[in-house]
Design an enzyme around this catalytic site. Structure first.
Site, PDB file in Angstrom:
ATOM      1  N   ARG A 126      35.415  47.747  38.744  1.00 35.82           N
ATOM      2  CA  ARG A 126      34.952  46.500  39.798  1.00 35.82           C
ATOM      3  C   ARG A 126      33.284  46.356  39.618  1.00 35.82           C
ATOM      4  O   ARG A 126      32.926  45.137  39.695  1.00 35.82           O
ATOM      5  CB  ARG A 126      35.209  46.493  41.508  1.00 35.82           C
ATOM      6  CG  ARG A 126      36.679  46.469  41.397  1.00 35.82           C
ATOM      7  CD  ARG A 126      37.197  46.789  42.769  1.00 35.82           C
ATOM      8  NE  ARG A 126      36.814  45.914  43.892  1.00 35.82           N
ATOM      9  CZ  ARG A 126      36.698  46.408  45.192  1.00 35.82           C
ATOM     10  NH1 ARG A 126      37.268  47.544  45.749  1.00 35.82           N
ATOM     11  NH2 ARG A 126      36.328  45.463  46.195  1.00 35.82           N
ATOM     12  N   ARG A 133      41.975  50.906  50.997  1.00 37.56           N
ATOM     13  CA  ARG A 133      42.500  50.014  49.983  1.00 37.56           C
ATOM     14  C   ARG A 133      42.732  50.411  48.534  1.00 37.56           C
ATOM     15  O   ARG A 133      42.057  51.304  48.178  1.00 37.56           O
ATOM     16  CB  ARG A 133      41.486  48.732  49.726  1.00 37.56           C
ATOM     17  CG  ARG A 133      41.631  47.676  50.719  1.00 37.56           C
ATOM     18  CD  ARG A 133      40.298  46.867  50.899  1.00 37.56           C
ATOM     19  NE  ARG A 133      40.007  46.361  49.676  1.00 37.56           N
ATOM     20  CZ  ARG A 133      38.905  45.298  49.441  1.00 37.56           C
ATOM     21  NH1 ARG A 133      38.303  44.998  50.475  1.00 37.56           N
ATOM     22  NH2 ARG A 133      38.728  45.003  48.304  1.00 37.56           N
ATOM     23  N   LYS A 152      29.138  43.199  52.430  1.00 44.01           N
ATOM     24  CA  LYS A 152      29.098  41.799  52.711  1.00 44.01           C
ATOM     25  C   LYS A 152      30.178  41.410  54.141  1.00 44.01           C
ATOM     26  O   LYS A 152      29.644  40.594  54.904  1.00 44.01           O
ATOM     27  CB  LYS A 152      29.882  40.805  51.619  1.00 44.01           C
ATOM     28  CG  LYS A 152      28.774  41.289  50.243  1.00 44.01           C
ATOM     29  CD  LYS A 152      29.303  40.055  49.431  1.00 44.01           C
ATOM     30  CE  LYS A 152      30.635  40.553  48.526  1.00 44.01           C
ATOM     31  NZ  LYS A 152      30.713  41.621  48.001  1.00 44.01           N
ATOM     32  N   ARG A 182      35.253  54.147  52.652  1.00 43.81           N
ATOM     33  CA  ARG A 182      35.817  52.892  53.446  1.00 43.81           C
ATOM     34  C   ARG A 182      37.014  52.775  53.807  1.00 43.81           C
ATOM     35  O   ARG A 182      37.875  53.235  53.090  1.00 43.81           O
ATOM     36  CB  ARG A 182      35.348  51.736  52.421  1.00 43.81           C
ATOM     37  CG  ARG A 182      35.727  50.271  53.194  1.00 43.81           C
ATOM     38  CD  ARG A 182      35.080  49.149  52.409  1.00 43.81           C
ATOM     39  NE  ARG A 182      35.618  48.807  51.562  1.00 43.81           N
ATOM     40  CZ  ARG A 182      35.225  47.581  50.738  1.00 43.81           C
ATOM     41  NH1 ARG A 182      34.390  46.864  51.318  1.00 43.81           N
ATOM     42  NH2 ARG A 182      35.868  47.091  49.689  1.00 43.81           N
ATOM     43  N   ARG A 226      32.292  34.131  42.626  1.00 41.17           N
ATOM     44  CA  ARG A 226      31.993  35.209  41.985  1.00 41.17           C
ATOM     45  C   ARG A 226      31.950  35.208  40.288  1.00 41.17           C
ATOM     46  O   ARG A 226      31.422  36.044  39.591  1.00 41.17           O
ATOM     47  CB  ARG A 226      32.973  36.216  42.159  1.00 41.17           C
ATOM     48  CG  ARG A 226      33.227  37.243  43.101  1.00 41.17           C
ATOM     49  CD  ARG A 226      34.506  37.955  43.226  1.00 41.17           C
ATOM     50  NE  ARG A 226      34.274  39.453  43.635  1.00 41.17           N
ATOM     51  CZ  ARG A 226      34.730  39.650  44.773  1.00 41.17           C
ATOM     52  NH1 ARG A 226      34.998  38.738  45.932  1.00 41.17           N
ATOM     53  NH2 ARG A 226      34.693  41.057  45.242  1.00 41.17           N
TER      54      ARG A 226
HETATM   55  P1  AMP Z   1      37.082  41.698  47.804  1.00 41.81           P
HETATM   56  O1  AMP Z   1      37.866  42.180  49.230  1.00 41.81           O
HETATM   57  O2  AMP Z   1      35.990  40.503  48.153  1.00 41.81           O
HETATM   58  O3  AMP Z   1      36.241  42.755  47.467  1.00 41.81           O
HETATM   59  O4  AMP Z   1      37.966  41.249  46.919  1.00 41.81           O
HETATM   60  C1  AMP Z   1      39.072  42.013  46.397  1.00 41.81           C
HETATM   61  C2  AMP Z   1      39.639  41.452  44.972  1.00 41.81           C
HETATM   62  O5  AMP Z   1      40.200  40.060  45.371  1.00 41.81           O
HETATM   63  C3  AMP Z   1      38.791  41.352  44.000  1.00 41.81           C
HETATM   64  O6  AMP Z   1      38.368  42.593  43.269  1.00 41.81           O
HETATM   65  C4  AMP Z   1      39.325  40.151  43.105  1.00 41.81           C
HETATM   66  O7  AMP Z   1      40.421  40.941  42.467  1.00 41.81           O
HETATM   67  C5  AMP Z   1      39.901  39.308  44.191  1.00 41.81           C
HETATM   68  N1  AMP Z   1      38.697  38.133  44.509  1.00 41.81           N
HETATM   69  C6  AMP Z   1      38.317  38.031  45.746  1.00 41.81           C
HETATM   70  N2  AMP Z   1      37.547  36.838  45.704  1.00 41.81           N
HETATM   71  C7  AMP Z   1      37.586  36.474  44.298  1.00 41.81           C
HETATM   72  C8  AMP Z   1      36.719  35.627  43.622  1.00 41.81           C
HETATM   73  N3  AMP Z   1      35.773  34.746  44.300  1.00 41.81           N
HETATM   74  N4  AMP Z   1      37.144  35.468  42.411  1.00 41.81           N
HETATM   75  C9  AMP Z   1      37.972  36.150  41.516  1.00 41.81           C
HETATM   76  N5  AMP Z   1      38.816  37.280  42.189  1.00 41.81           N
HETATM   77  C10 AMP Z   1      38.313  37.300  43.537  1.00 41.81           C
END
Ligand code: AMP
Length: 210
Positions: free
Chosen positions: A167, A156, A13, A123, A88
């Site tokens: 996840r 990460r 994404k 990644r 989400r």
């Molecule tokens: P991402 O970089 O988008 O994969 O987000 C990393 C982490 O941030 C996720 O695994 C969640 O712990 C938190 N996070 C990001 N966006 C959201 C969201 N919309 N709702 C809840 N947690 C989020």
């Protein structure tokens, strides 16, 4: 144009959001990046989110809804935006509707779980600007160094295999129902993620025209 990028963690994404951001000159908003920034600068919100994030769980809805509410009020969102990683959950999508945000399209990037586990282990992200790379599929020009800002590329914590599996479980349980939520509204466009990033990008840009 107001867009949402939907898809499992690691589906690509962020990369597609960067392309659309340049193409349409609208900001790409990643709740993950905003939370990571808050964590780095040690804000209260960052500290609240820390344990959820590190365990591969979702940060509570009210926290991320607050983040998005503030961010969408900023000037650069006037002509549209791309949401990467939000909503989400169904309550987050409902909150967007309640804010009166009229989403035009939702691009759903489909990638199999096996491909995701493989991708995530390779990644690397820039610890400074958050740009995303892959040791096989999207190599930086100089190894270990971000091509955009020169920052160091790191893995990460939540990209480690056990956290990735958690996840993915959370994604299937809480995020996947959003597909039918937006399909019912006639906004969903499905893009099959390809091994070659450029090919996925071609399909994503075509889906925007659709
Ligand atoms: P991402 O970089 O988008 O994969 O987000 C990393 C982490 O941030 C996720 O695994 C969640 O712990 C938190 N996070 C990001 N966006 C959201 C969201 N919309 N709702 C809840 N947690 C989020």
């Amino acid at each position: 144009m107001k867009l949402i990028l939907l898809g499992a963690p690691g589906a690509g994404k962020g990369t597609q959001a960067e392309v659309i951001c340049e193409r349409l000159a609208i900001p790409a908003i990643s709740t993950g990046n905003i939370i990571r920034e808050a964590l780095k600068s040690g804000t209260e919100m960052g500290l609240r989110a820390k344990s959820y994030m590190e365990e591969g769980k979702l940060v509570p809805d009210e926290v991320v809804i607050g983040i998005i509410q503030d961010r969408l009020q900023q000037d650069d969102c006037k002509n549209g935006f791309i949401l990467d990683g939000f909503p989400r959950t169904i309550p987050q999508a409902e909150a967007l509707d309640k804010m009166g945000v009229a989403i035009d399209k939702v691009i759903d990037l489909e990638v199999s779980d096996e491909a995701i586990v493989e991708r995530m282990s390779g990644r690397r992200v820039c610890e400074n600007c958050g740009a995303s790379y892959h040791i096989l599929y999207k190599k930086p020009e100089v190894e270990g160094k971000c091509g955009k800002c020169g920052g160091a590329l790191i893995q990460r914590k939540d990209d480690h295999p056990d956290t990735v599996r958690e996840r993915l479980r959370v994604y299937h349980e809480q995020t996947e129902p959003l597909k039918s939520y937006y399909e019912k509204q006639g906004k969903l466009r499905v893009v099959q993620g390809q091994d070659a990033v450029e090919e996925t990008t071609r399909l994503t840009l075509a889906a925007l025209e659709d």
